[in-house]
Enzyme design. Structure first.
Site, PDB file in Angstrom:
ATOM      1  N   VAL A  80      10.951   2.630 -11.011  1.00  0.00           N
ATOM      2  CA  VAL A  80      10.463   3.960 -11.397  1.00  0.00           C
ATOM      3  C   VAL A  80      11.162   4.968 -10.488  1.00  0.00           C
ATOM      4  O   VAL A  80      11.227   4.783  -9.261  1.00  0.00           O
ATOM      5  CB  VAL A  80       8.926   4.059 -11.251  1.00  0.00           C
ATOM      6  CG1 VAL A  80       8.443   5.464 -11.568  1.00  0.00           C
ATOM      7  CG2 VAL A  80       8.249   3.049 -12.176  1.00  0.00           C
ATOM      8  N   GLN A  96       6.958  -9.861   7.957  1.00  0.00           N
ATOM      9  CA  GLN A  96       8.231  -9.556   7.288  1.00  0.00           C
ATOM     10  C   GLN A  96       8.983  -8.398   7.937  1.00  0.00           C
ATOM     11  O   GLN A  96      10.010  -7.976   7.432  1.00  0.00           O
ATOM     12  CB  GLN A  96       8.017  -9.315   5.796  1.00  0.00           C
ATOM     13  CG  GLN A  96       7.298  -8.030   5.438  1.00  0.00           C
ATOM     14  CD  GLN A  96       6.966  -7.967   3.953  1.00  0.00           C
ATOM     15  OE1 GLN A  96       6.109  -8.696   3.459  1.00  0.00           O
ATOM     16  NE2 GLN A  96       7.642  -7.103   3.212  1.00  0.00           N
ATOM     17  N   ARG A 153       8.670   4.524   1.542  1.00  0.00           N
ATOM     18  CA  ARG A 153       9.455   5.040   2.671  1.00  0.00           C
ATOM     19  C   ARG A 153      10.041   6.426   2.389  1.00  0.00           C
ATOM     20  O   ARG A 153      10.514   7.075   3.324  1.00  0.00           O
ATOM     21  CB  ARG A 153      10.555   4.053   3.066  1.00  0.00           C
ATOM     22  CG  ARG A 153       9.999   2.792   3.728  1.00  0.00           C
ATOM     23  CD  ARG A 153      11.090   1.896   4.288  1.00  0.00           C
ATOM     24  NE  ARG A 153      10.551   0.825   5.104  1.00  0.00           N
ATOM     25  CZ  ARG A 153      10.364  -0.437   4.699  1.00  0.00           C
ATOM     26  NH1 ARG A 153      10.690  -0.784   3.476  1.00  0.00           N
ATOM     27  NH2 ARG A 153       9.861  -1.346   5.523  1.00  0.00           N
ATOM     28  N   HIS A 164       4.291   1.463  -7.985  1.00  0.00           N
ATOM     29  CA  HIS A 164       3.216   0.457  -7.921  1.00  0.00           C
ATOM     30  C   HIS A 164       2.284   0.581  -9.132  1.00  0.00           C
ATOM     31  O   HIS A 164       1.849  -0.416  -9.696  1.00  0.00           O
ATOM     32  CB  HIS A 164       2.380   0.645  -6.652  1.00  0.00           C
ATOM     33  CG  HIS A 164       3.134   0.499  -5.377  1.00  0.00           C
ATOM     34  ND1 HIS A 164       3.412   1.559  -4.551  1.00  0.00           N
ATOM     35  CD2 HIS A 164       3.666  -0.593  -4.778  1.00  0.00           C
ATOM     36  CE1 HIS A 164       4.077   1.136  -3.498  1.00  0.00           C
ATOM     37  NE2 HIS A 164       4.249  -0.169  -3.603  1.00  0.00           N
ATOM     38  N   LEU A 218       0.472   3.572  -2.213  1.00  0.00           N
ATOM     39  CA  LEU A 218       0.915   3.371  -3.594  1.00  0.00           C
ATOM     40  C   LEU A 218       1.504   4.638  -4.216  1.00  0.00           C
ATOM     41  O   LEU A 218       1.005   5.739  -3.995  1.00  0.00           O
ATOM     42  CB  LEU A 218      -0.258   2.877  -4.442  1.00  0.00           C
ATOM     43  CG  LEU A 218      -0.959   1.601  -3.937  1.00  0.00           C
ATOM     44  CD1 LEU A 218      -2.073   1.197  -4.898  1.00  0.00           C
ATOM     45  CD2 LEU A 218       0.022   0.453  -3.759  1.00  0.00           C
ATOM     46  N   GLY A 259       0.806  -1.222   0.000  1.00  0.00           N
ATOM     47  CA  GLY A 259       0.000   0.000   0.000  1.00  0.00           C
ATOM     48  C   GLY A 259       0.834   1.264   0.000  1.00  0.00           C
ATOM     49  O   GLY A 259       2.038   1.252  -0.264  1.00  0.00           O
TER      50      GLY A 259
HETATM   51  O1  PAF Z   1       7.536  -5.622  -1.961  1.00  0.00           O
HETATM   52  C1  PAF Z   1       6.614  -5.517  -1.140  1.00  0.00           C
HETATM   53  O2  PAF Z   1       5.923  -4.498  -1.078  1.00  0.00           O
HETATM   54  C2  PAF Z   1       6.334  -6.655  -0.180  1.00  0.00           C
HETATM   55  O3  PAF Z   1       7.507  -7.268   0.236  1.00  0.00           O
HETATM   56  C3  PAF Z   1       5.329  -7.686  -0.736  1.00  0.00           C
HETATM   57  C4  PAF Z   1       5.880  -8.394  -1.966  1.00  0.00           C
HETATM   58  C5  PAF Z   1       4.026  -6.996  -1.101  1.00  0.00           C
HETATM   59  C6  PAF Z   1       5.033  -8.750   0.315  1.00  0.00           C
HETATM   60  O4  PAF Z   1       4.491  -8.204   1.465  1.00  0.00           O
END
Ligand code: PAF
Length: 274
Positions: free
Chosen positions: A177, A62, A188, A37, A33, A31
């Site tokens: 991009v 993660q 970020r 994205h 975005l 998200g």
């Molecule tokens: O690259 C990311 O944004 C994340 O690591 C992913 C692939 C959506 C998995 O959470």
């Protein structure tokens, strides 16, 4: 555009659409975005997908205990609009509780490509990525999934997971991009002050100052000193073989130069494939 929050409902809809002959694309995201994205969604459109499922999920598994899970930027409303404008046909906004049921105990670990680079600096990160991506593959019944080249190590690990676990889909990797300044787009970047954004340019500038043909050791030294000069703290600079992610001796075709650096408190990554 359809909205799903329940994994079982998404899976049922995707199963039915696939059975009806639809070509399904998955674009996994966390998200907030940005144009990076959007380019992944547009790549799915370009490749003729009938259904484009964008997942928007800040995956807790993660993130390490001292990382930015809580403060990771979120904006569902803006994400919804960007998905619709880019051509998505469904957006999946699950919650941690419905993705990871009580006593969730099965994870996917990749044990070769994830040893170095971000895998070494962020223990457990790729275990979390592989697990959530494997779940998203199963939920979406996708024919192909689109990932960004900015997360180069992630893309190589996902390809390996697909190969080794026989997932029945193709992986597409779309180019990085960049902002006009050269800074790689990242959710970020929103943490950066104007001054930090300026300093962060040292990353892309030093990557693109390489000509190719340099000894890896010299190239790494050159980049690290450019980062230091700009006030960044180098986490790593590596030159690796694109397939094995093992150290390469020379910056040459078939290698990738990867950088991770702290700009203030923000950890940024970027890379350039030769
Ligand atoms: O690259 C990311 O944004 C994340 O690591 C992913 C692939 C959506 C998995 O959470």
């Amino acid at each position: 555009m359809k909205k799903f929050t329940d994994p079982a409902k998404l899976q049922k809809w995707c199963r039915e659409r696939r059975a009806a002959g639809a070509k399904i694309a998955l674009v996994p995201t966390m998200g907030y975005l940005h144009e990076g994205h959007v380019s992944l969604i547009k790549e799915a459109v370009r490749r003729g997908a009938d259904e484009i499922v964008v997942s928007v999920f800040v995956n807790p598994v993660q993130f390490g205990p001292n990382e930015d899970y809580d403060k990771y930027p979120r904006d569902e409303k803006a994400d919804w609009k960007k998905c619709r404008e880019a051509g998505a046909t469904a957006v999946f906004f699950p919650t941690p509780a419905n993705m990871y049921l009580d006593r969730h105990s099965v994870y996917v670990t990749e044990e070769d490509l994830s040893r170095g680079l971000c895998g070494a600096r962020r223990p457990g990160h790729f275990r979390g990525v592989c697990t959530v991506v494997a779940k998203l593959f199963n939920l979406s019944h996708a024919h192909f999934a689109v990932f960004g080249h900015k997360d180069f190590q992630q893309a190589q690990i996902i390809k390996r997971m697909v190969r080794d676990l026989n997932f029945d889909l193709d992986i597409v990797v779309a180019p990085i991009v960049r902002e006009e300044t050269g800074l790689a787009k990242s959710s970020r970047n929103t943490y950066l002050s104007a001054a930090e954004k300026e300093s962060a340019l040292a990353i892309s500038k030093s990557l693109y100052a390489l000509k190719g043909g340099e000894r890896a050791a010299a190239a790494k030294k050159k980049i690290a000193s450019a980062l230091e000069k700009a006030g960044l703290k180098t986490d790593y600079v590596e030159v690796v073989d694109v397939e094995t992610l093992e150290d390469a001796k020379t910056v040459a075709p078939g290698t990738c130069v990867l950088v991770a650096a702290y700009c203030g408190k923000t950890r940024l990554i970027d890379n350039r494939e030769f």
